[in-house]
Design a protein around this motif. Structure first.
Motif, short mmCIF file in Angstrom:
data_model
loop_
_atom_site.label_atom_id
_atom_site.label_comp_id
_atom_site.label_asym_id
_atom_site.label_seq_id
_atom_site.Cartn_x
_atom_site.Cartn_y
_atom_site.Cartn_z
N ASP A 115 53.44 24.72 38.31
CA ASP A 115 54.45 25.74 38.60
C ASP A 115 55.66 25.57 37.67
OD1 ASP A 115 55.51 27.92 40.21
OD2 ASP A 115 56.88 26.42 41.04
N TYR A 116 56.09 24.34 37.48
CA TYR A 116 57.24 24.05 36.62
C TYR A 116 57.01 24.52 35.18
CZ TYR A 116 60.83 21.05 34.41
OH TYR A 116 61.89 20.57 33.69
N PHE A 117 55.83 24.22 34.65
CA PHE A 117 55.51 24.60 33.27
C PHE A 117 54.97 26.02 33.16
CE2 PHE A 117 55.14 19.90 32.79
CZ PHE A 117 56.06 19.75 31.77
N GLU A 118 54.71 26.66 34.31
CA GLU A 118 54.16 28.01 34.36
C GLU A 118 52.82 28.08 33.62
OE1 GLU A 118 57.04 31.12 33.52
OE2 GLU A 118 58.66 29.90 34.38
N VAL A 119 51.96 27.10 33.93
CA VAL A 119 50.62 27.05 33.36
C VAL A 119 49.63 26.73 34.49
CG1 VAL A 119 51.41 26.24 31.09
CG2 VAL A 119 50.67 24.57 32.82
N PRO A 120 48.35 27.01 34.28
CA PRO A 120 47.36 26.58 35.27
C PRO A 120 47.30 25.05 35.32
CG PRO A 120 46.43 28.21 33.76
CD PRO A 120 47.77 27.82 33.22
N ALA A 121 47.02 24.50 36.47
CA ALA A 121 46.93 23.04 36.62
C ALA A 121 45.94 22.43 35.64
CB ALA A 121 46.58 22.68 38.05
N ALA A 122 44.89 23.16 35.29
CA ALA A 122 43.88 22.67 34.34
C ALA A 122 44.46 22.45 32.95
CB ALA A 122 42.72 23.65 34.28
N ASP A 123 45.61 23.06 32.65
CA ASP A 123 46.23 22.94 31.32
C ASP A 123 47.32 21.87 31.25
OD1 ASP A 123 44.58 25.01 30.62
OD2 ASP A 123 46.15 26.54 30.59
N LEU A 124 47.53 21.12 32.30
CA LEU A 124 48.62 20.14 32.34
C LEU A 124 48.47 19.02 31.33
CD1 LEU A 124 49.46 19.82 36.13
CD2 LEU A 124 50.91 20.76 34.30
N ASP A 125 47.24 18.62 31.01
CA ASP A 125 47.07 17.53 30.03
C ASP A 125 47.74 17.87 28.70
OD1 ASP A 125 45.71 15.95 31.81
OD2 ASP A 125 43.71 16.42 31.00
N ALA A 126 47.78 19.13 28.33
CA ALA A 126 48.39 19.55 27.08
C ALA A 126 49.92 19.34 27.08
CB ALA A 126 48.07 21.01 26.80
#
Length: 176
Positions: A115-126
């Motif tokens: 939510d903070y980065f406004e990305v899907p959780a699957a994209d957090l590693d990036a």
């Protein structure tokens, strides 16, 4: 706890010194720092900045998020309204991350980070949340995509144990 009486007393000392007199909205150093809210990492102190030299945006982890980019666009419009805007070569954006950052503790809350980065959780590693050096590179790249050509962008990591910064990404102009 520091209460409002103490804050008012401290402010009276500040006001009595007059160091704020004559300061303008545009940072005299042409610098905007994106840094963390961690109280150990006040960008003005860590970087030896004087009042009026830099604008400082602080958030969790000192990360460049879509909200950070929106804030920078808003500040750009304020400067344009007040002074016709700065010349691009006169502007430097520095990302300041640090070691032992609390954002790493949020890895256990991927939904919150997504939510903070406004990305899907699957994209957090990036987003390289666990590695401040890699995270600085990610954020400098994101800034470079969101800022006008000609401005300078750099990335720093502050070591909370030594008090020193490491220049991870030296200042470079954003390409057209």
């Amino acid at each position: 706890m520091i209460d409002t009486d103490e804050l008012a007393e401290r402010n009276a000392g500040f006001a009595g010194g007059g160091s704020f007199a004559g300061l303008r909205l545009m940072p005299s150093g042409g610098l905007t720092v994106v840094g963390c809210v961690d109280p150990r990492v006040d960008p003005s102190d860590v970087l030896g900045l004087r009042l009026g030299e830099a604008a400082v945006i602080r958030n969790v982890g000192g990360r460049v998020t879509p909200a950070t980019l929106r804030t920078l666009r808003m500040l750009s419009e304020v400067l344009r309204a007040r002074a016709g805007g700065p010349r691009p070569g006169d502007v430097h954006y520095a990302v300041l991350h640090h070691t032992d950052c609390g954002i790493t503790d949020l890895a256990a809350f991927p939904e919150l980070l997504a939510d903070y980065f406004e990305v899907p959780a699957a994209d957090l590693d990036a987003k390289a949340v666990a590695d401040p050096v890699a995270a600085v590179r990610v954020d400098v790249d994101m800034l470079g995509q969101g800022l006008p050509a000609g401005v300078f962008v750099s990335g720093l990591v502050y070591d909370v144990a030594t008090g020193l910064i490491d220049v991870v990404v030296p200042p470079a102009r954003v390409a057209a």
